[in-house]
Motif scaffolding. Structure first.
Motif, PDB file in Angstrom:
ATOM      1  N   GLN A  89       0.837  -1.203   0.000  1.00 44.77           N
ATOM      2  CA  GLN A  89       0.000   0.000   0.000  1.00 44.77           C
ATOM      3  C   GLN A  89       0.869   1.248   0.000  1.00 44.77           C
ATOM      4  OE1 GLN A  89      -2.388  -0.588   3.487  1.00 44.77           O
ATOM      5  NE2 GLN A  89      -3.819  -1.978   2.462  1.00 44.77           N
ATOM      6  N   HIS A  90       1.955   1.215   0.766  1.00 44.95           N
ATOM      7  CA  HIS A  90       2.882   2.344   0.790  1.00 44.95           C
ATOM      8  C   HIS A  90       3.448   2.597  -0.609  1.00 44.95           C
ATOM      9  CE1 HIS A  90       6.234   4.938   1.837  1.00 44.95           C
ATOM     10  NE2 HIS A  90       7.015   4.092   1.197  1.00 44.95           N
ATOM     11  N   LEU A  91       3.862   1.530  -1.288  1.00 48.58           N
ATOM     12  CA  LEU A  91       4.411   1.687  -2.635  1.00 48.58           C
ATOM     13  C   LEU A  91       3.377   2.265  -3.591  1.00 48.58           C
ATOM     14  CD1 LEU A  91       6.536  -1.542  -3.248  1.00 48.58           C
ATOM     15  CD2 LEU A  91       7.316   0.727  -2.608  1.00 48.58           C
ATOM     16  N   ARG A  92       2.152   1.744  -3.516  1.00 48.61           N
ATOM     17  CA  ARG A  92       1.098   2.247  -4.402  1.00 48.61           C
ATOM     18  C   ARG A  92       0.776   3.704  -4.116  1.00 48.61           C
ATOM     19  NH1 ARG A  92      -1.910  -2.148  -2.566  1.00 48.61           N
ATOM     20  NH2 ARG A  92      -1.050  -3.983  -3.509  1.00 48.61           N
ATOM     21  N   ALA A  93       0.719   4.062  -2.853  1.00 52.00           N
ATOM     22  CA  ALA A  93       0.366   5.437  -2.477  1.00 52.00           C
ATOM     23  C   ALA A  93       1.452   6.420  -2.901  1.00 52.00           C
ATOM     24  CB  ALA A  93       0.142   5.534  -0.968  1.00 52.00           C
ATOM     25  N   ARG A  94       2.671   6.004  -2.867  1.00 53.10           N
ATOM     26  CA  ARG A  94       3.784   6.901  -3.176  1.00 53.10           C
ATOM     27  C   ARG A  94       4.289   6.730  -4.612  1.00 53.10           C
ATOM     28  NH1 ARG A  94       2.669   8.185   1.389  1.00 53.10           N
ATOM     29  NH2 ARG A  94       3.947   8.792   3.124  1.00 53.10           N
ATOM     30  N   HIS A  95       3.796   5.702  -5.283  1.00 48.05           N
ATOM     31  CA  HIS A  95       4.320   5.354  -6.608  1.00 48.05           C
ATOM     32  C   HIS A  95       5.837   5.244  -6.543  1.00 48.05           C
ATOM     33  CE1 HIS A  95       0.401   5.873  -8.351  1.00 48.05           C
ATOM     34  NE2 HIS A  95       0.325   7.067  -7.814  1.00 48.05           N
ATOM     35  N   VAL A  96       6.299   4.578  -5.477  1.00 49.88           N
ATOM     36  CA  VAL A  96       7.729   4.452  -5.222  1.00 49.88           C
ATOM     37  C   VAL A  96       8.330   3.414  -6.161  1.00 49.88           C
ATOM     38  CG1 VAL A  96       9.452   3.727  -3.514  1.00 49.88           C
ATOM     39  CG2 VAL A  96       7.503   5.117  -2.822  1.00 49.88           C
ATOM     40  N   GLU A  97       9.399   3.790  -6.763  1.00 48.53           N
ATOM     41  CA  GLU A  97      10.197   2.850  -7.544  1.00 48.53           C
ATOM     42  C   GLU A  97      11.574   2.827  -6.899  1.00 48.53           C
ATOM     43  OE1 GLU A  97       9.512   0.810 -10.089  1.00 48.53           O
ATOM     44  OE2 GLU A  97       7.431   1.416  -9.924  1.00 48.53           O
ATOM     45  N   LEU A  98      11.974   1.705  -6.382  1.00 49.05           N
ATOM     46  CA  LEU A  98      13.306   1.588  -5.810  1.00 49.05           C
ATOM     47  C   LEU A  98      14.311   1.534  -6.950  1.00 49.05           C
ATOM     48  CD1 LEU A  98      12.603  -1.014  -3.030  1.00 49.05           C
ATOM     49  CD2 LEU A  98      12.859   1.442  -2.782  1.00 49.05           C
ATOM     50  N   SER A  99      15.344   2.298  -6.833  1.00 48.46           N
ATOM     51  CA  SER A  99      16.351   2.321  -7.885  1.00 48.46           C
ATOM     52  C   SER A  99      17.729   2.177  -7.264  1.00 48.46           C
ATOM     53  CB  SER A  99      16.267   3.629  -8.666  1.00 48.46           C
ATOM     54  OG  SER A  99      16.707   4.707  -7.859  1.00 48.46           O
ATOM     55  N   LEU A 100      18.712   2.024  -8.116  1.00 48.91           N
ATOM     56  CA  LEU A 100      20.077   1.905  -7.624  1.00 48.91           C
ATOM     57  C   LEU A 100      20.531   3.194  -6.965  1.00 48.91           C
ATOM     58  CD1 LEU A 100      21.776  -0.072 -10.517  1.00 48.91           C
ATOM     59  CD2 LEU A 100      20.950  -0.923  -8.338  1.00 48.91           C
ATOM     60  N   ASP A 101      19.953   4.325  -7.341  1.00 53.65           N
ATOM     61  CA  ASP A 101      20.318   5.598  -6.725  1.00 53.65           C
ATOM     62  C   ASP A 101      19.916   5.648  -5.259  1.00 53.65           C
ATOM     63  OD1 ASP A 101      21.267   6.434  -9.179  1.00 53.65           O
ATOM     64  OD2 ASP A 101      19.352   7.359  -9.736  1.00 53.65           O
ATOM     65  N   ASP A 102      18.947   4.846  -4.860  1.00 55.44           N
ATOM     66  CA  ASP A 102      18.477   4.828  -3.478  1.00 55.44           C
ATOM     67  C   ASP A 102      19.370   4.002  -2.563  1.00 55.44           C
ATOM     68  OD1 ASP A 102      16.255   6.311  -4.229  1.00 55.44           O
ATOM     69  OD2 ASP A 102      15.068   4.506  -4.642  1.00 55.44           O
ATOM     70  N   MET A 103      20.298   3.264  -3.136  1.00 53.48           N
ATOM     71  CA  MET A 103      21.110   2.358  -2.348  1.00 53.48           C
ATOM     72  C   MET A 103      22.298   3.110  -1.759  1.00 53.48           C
ATOM     73  SD  MET A 103      19.207  -0.121  -2.723  1.00 53.48           S
ATOM     74  CE  MET A 103      20.129  -1.087  -1.583  1.00 53.48           C
ATOM     75  N   PRO A 104      22.796   2.677  -0.598  1.00 51.36           N
ATOM     76  CA  PRO A 104      23.938   3.344   0.007  1.00 51.36           C
ATOM     77  C   PRO A 104      25.188   3.190  -0.848  1.00 51.36           C
ATOM     78  CG  PRO A 104      23.420   1.327   1.177  1.00 51.36           C
ATOM     79  CD  PRO A 104      22.337   1.540   0.162  1.00 51.36           C
ATOM     80  N   GLU A 105      26.081   4.128  -0.698  1.00 51.58           N
ATOM     81  CA  GLU A 105      27.354   4.082  -1.418  1.00 51.58           C
ATOM     82  C   GLU A 105      28.235   2.983  -0.818  1.00 51.58           C
ATOM     83  OE1 GLU A 105      28.340   5.748  -4.165  1.00 51.58           O
ATOM     84  OE2 GLU A 105      26.248   6.372  -4.185  1.00 51.58           O
ATOM     85  N   PRO A 106      29.130   2.423  -1.612  1.00 52.14           N
ATOM     86  CA  PRO A 106      30.042   1.416  -1.069  1.00 52.14           C
ATOM     87  C   PRO A 106      30.901   2.012   0.040  1.00 52.14           C
ATOM     88  CG  PRO A 106      30.167   1.499  -3.470  1.00 52.14           C
ATOM     89  CD  PRO A 106      29.298   2.641  -3.027  1.00 52.14           C
TER      90      PRO A 106
END
Length: 187
Positions: A89-106
């Motif tokens: 529901q959170h994803l649908r409400a926010r239209h969130v797309e997880l991407s590589l940019d969201d991941m922490p840096e090495p």
């Protein structure tokens, strides 16, 4: 003097439903909150703050819906289904797309001990690989491999047919394998 045994989930649920027993509900929350938070952290690709917010929403929904629990499945399975639905529901409400940019840096070379570097790299690669999965694929993999549920239990927790769960698992594993092959060649 022997220690008193904790009441079973079913007894606590009955107390909450029968008399709005908040102490009994508190025991249920304390008993299951770590598992719910861990599930949600996996589903949110490690976003602890979001996972904690979603866990709180999960337990609010559980409290409201507890009278609807029919014990067709184990309470933790029902609870995980609600947590997964809250995440979706959170994803649908926010239209969130997880991407590589969201991941922490090495991690930098100085921040990780030399013997821990390969493990840290693998964890980062796993997080990035999980980010390319669809929410359904991620949820299926987390239920079956992280929470060690059977396919039948995971399908019940996700509220989908067994065949659909197996399809999500197969596609998710295929995507993970493709993403992690680069890591395998580095080691």
């Amino acid at each position: 003097m022997p220690a008193r045994a904790e009441p079973a989930d079913a007894a606590l649920i009955a107390r909450v439903v029968a008399g709005d027993d908040r102490l009994a509900y508190g025991l249920l929350v304390r008993r299951h909150q770590s598992a719910v938070r861990n599930l949600l952290r996996r589903l949110t690709a490690g976003d602890a703050a979001l996972a904690d917010d979603l866990a709180q929403e999960t337990f609010l929904q559980v409290y409201r819906k507890l009278a609807q629990f029919r014990a067709d499945a184990a309470f933790p399975t029902w609870l995980h289904r609600i947590a997964t639905n809250v995440f979706l529901q959170h994803l649908r409400a926010r239209h969130v797309e997880l991407s590589l940019d969201d991941m922490p840096e090495p991690a930098t070379a100085g921040s990780v001990a030399a013997d821990e570097a390969p493990r840290a790299e693998l964890q980062l690669d796993m997080a990035r690989a999980f980010a390319v999965l669809s929410p359904a694929e991620r949820a299926a993999l987390v239920q079956c491999y992280h929470l060690d549920m059977s396919h039948e239990e995971a399908a019940a927790a996700l509220g989908c047919p067994l065949g659909t769960l197996k399809s999500h698992l197969a596609r998710g594993k295929q995507k993970l394998k493709a993403r992690l092959q680069a890591w395998e060649t580095r080691t």
